[in-house]
Design a protein around this motif. Structure first.
Motif: not given
Length: 524
Positions: A271-276, A331-335, A339-342
């Motif tokens: 869920l935390l996508r952008y870390v490394s 693309v829709f599902f990923n976005s 957004i929901q995770t944020f």
């Protein structure tokens, strides 16, 4: 003869032929290179979202909660539950022991728990677990009159119409009172029904002893009854070492036939996508994917504008449209997931005394993974089909690139590509000379039925033979030599061909003049 050769080729000199072949090769290479980059980018997106840690996390958690047996009774674990007695033994045994890890293996507390359990010392239990039950009303089915003296209660299978919404039992706490379902929560597809959210819900305390007392109290006061149809046990974990959330759901269904059917879901998601740094590389691939999507969409829109309804007669074009639709859905599902995770992640982690419903986020991430898997499947199908029809495809693309329209319609091009593909896959025998002669005879018979005389039919056949013979020599891409001299016989054939065309043109002109005179006479 050299002048005649250039005249026959439409005034195209030798360097123009070289140019045409170069354009053809360049067009093919560009097409494959562009699509290959897109395919590699899509593969990176697909396989970059998963890693071996997801498998191992699911494996250790399933082993802990599914395979651990009740102490003293080796045959009873979650997978083997068949009765209500077995279910309570699991709740008070393996489940309780698996959820509460409040000390090290030597009974020493070596770290600050911060009011949370550490399963296997590495996985933080997020919030508290939740147990939820769904029931059906009495008299949702009918007892036959012959058996009413023996049984006057009847509980049908679960449906939203049969669901019991009334309080029961002790009625003083949430586990005895009905809670309405949340609108946007996903339903659960089980063995014997499709279950919605809501029901009779309670969360487990932070203390292991308090949880055990709660289980005993519920068992003694018959929380599970004949009207019970399903019980869900939901909780979520987070492993900081591998930056993965593990969302776990254990399901026990109580069908109308009696007994218990167990199932489970273990979702390890990031869920935390952008870390490394690698995560940011994946983000750049996502941006590249969107750029490709815009380019391919523009190409298809231009094709639709050019060919109009003929565009939709090709199965190849339908495959292109299907691939574009799947890409847009991905693309829709990923976005939506991001957004929901944020929006929800901070709220879910805020309170450690409440149940953290990560199942909703995991559910949409699984949908995204499924869509991207289907997308890459059809993308590889397109790639293989491109390789099969490469010869015909490259020739037509080169014709368009140098500004010369092919001498056949789009439908014929697609049909030719289709037949070439079948022949290369050995699903269809190549067309022989005998097949061509038979087709020619059929066309002649059809022309006779339509009123053409023998002289016109023979003239048309002769012109067709001239055209095919000359095109085979001067317009075939299979010929290695760019320059082919015209023989005296071929020059004679060309001359006769031109004479026949002139006669046809004169004949058509006479007919047109005759029609125009008749039209003029009608006006007066």
């Amino acid at each position: 003869m050299a002048e005649a050769s250039r005249w026959h080729l439409g005034g195209t000199p030798k360097h123009k032929l070289h140019y045409r072949k170069e354009v053809e090769m360049r067009t093919t290479l560009q097409e494959f290179l562009l699509y290959l980059i897109f395919l590699i980018n899509l593969c990176i997106l697909t396989f970059g979202m998963v890693n071996p840690h997801m498998y191992y996390l699911n494996k250790v958690m399933s082993s802990l909660f599914l395979d651990t047996s009740v102490h003293g009774e080796e045959r009873i674990n979650f997978k083997s539950i068949r009765s209500i007695t077995d279910f309570w033994k699991f709740m008070e045994g393996p489940l309780l022991e698996g959820l509460y890890w409040d000390s090290w293996y030597n009974n020493k507390n070596l770290y600050d728990l911060k009011n949370s359990s550490r399963i296997y010392y590495e996985n933080i239990l997020l919030g508290v677990p939740r147990v939820r039950q769904l029931k059906v009303r009495n008299n949702t089915c009918k007892v036959h009159s012959s058996f009413r003296s023996l049984m006057n209660e009847c509980y049908d299978k679960y449906t939203s119409e049969n669901e019991d919404l009334s309080d029961f039992g002790l009625k003083y706490d949430t586990e005895w009172k009905y809670s309405a379902p949340i609108i946007n929560s996903p339903w659960h597809w089980g063995f014997t029904g499709v279950y919605r959210n809501g029901g009779y819900i309670f969360t487990l305390p932070k203390s292991k002893s308090e949880t055990l007392n709660k289980f005993i109290n519920l068992r003694m006061n018959s929380w599970i009854t004949r009207s019970t149809r399903v019980i869900f046990i939901d909780f979520s974990l987070y492993n900081a070492n591998v930056n993965l959330f593990c969302i776990i759901r254990l399901v026990a269904e109580f069908p109308a036939t009696g007994g218990i059917l167990t199932s489970w879901q273990f979702y390890s998601v990031k869920l935390l996508r952008y870390v490394s740094y690698y995560d940011y590389f994946i983000a750049s691939c996502e941006i590249t994917f969107c750029i490709f999507l815009i380019v391919f969409t523009t190409q298809e829109v231009l094709k639709i504008k050019e060919f109009k309804s003929a565009y939709f007669k090709s199965s190849w074009n339908w495959l292109e449209l299907l691939l574009l639709v799947l890409c847009f859905v991905a693309v829709f599902f990923n976005s939506y997931c991001n957004i929901q995770t944020f929006l929800l992640l901070g709220q879910l982690l805020k309170s450690t005394e409440k149940y953290s419903d990560f199942y909703f986020l995991a559910h949409w991430h699984i949908y995204y993974n499924n869509i991207i898997a289907i997308t890459i499947f059809f993308a590889w199908i397109k790639n293989m089909f491109l390789a099969i029809i490469n010869d015909t495809y490259s020739e037509v693309k080169a014709d368009y690139s140098i500004g010369r329209r092919p001498d056949f319609e789009l439908g014929k091009m697609i049909k030719k590509s289709y037949h070439n593909a079948l022949e290369k896959l050995k699903l269809k025998k190549p067309e022989t000379d005998e097949d061509k002669k038979r087709k020619s005879r059929d066309l002649a018979e059809q022309a006779r039925r339509e009123g053409f005389d023998e002289k016109e039919i023979q003239s048309a056949e002769q012109m067709k033979k001239w055209k095919e013979r000359l095109e085979k020599k001067y317009y075939s891409t299979e010929i290695q030599d760019d320059y082919q001299p015209v023989t005296q016989q071929e020059f004679r054939d060309l001359f006769l061909y031109a004479v026949e065309l002139e006669k046809e043109l004169h004949y058509v002109s006479l007919k047109l003049n005759r029609v125009m005179r008749k039209v003029s006479a009608l006006q007066y």
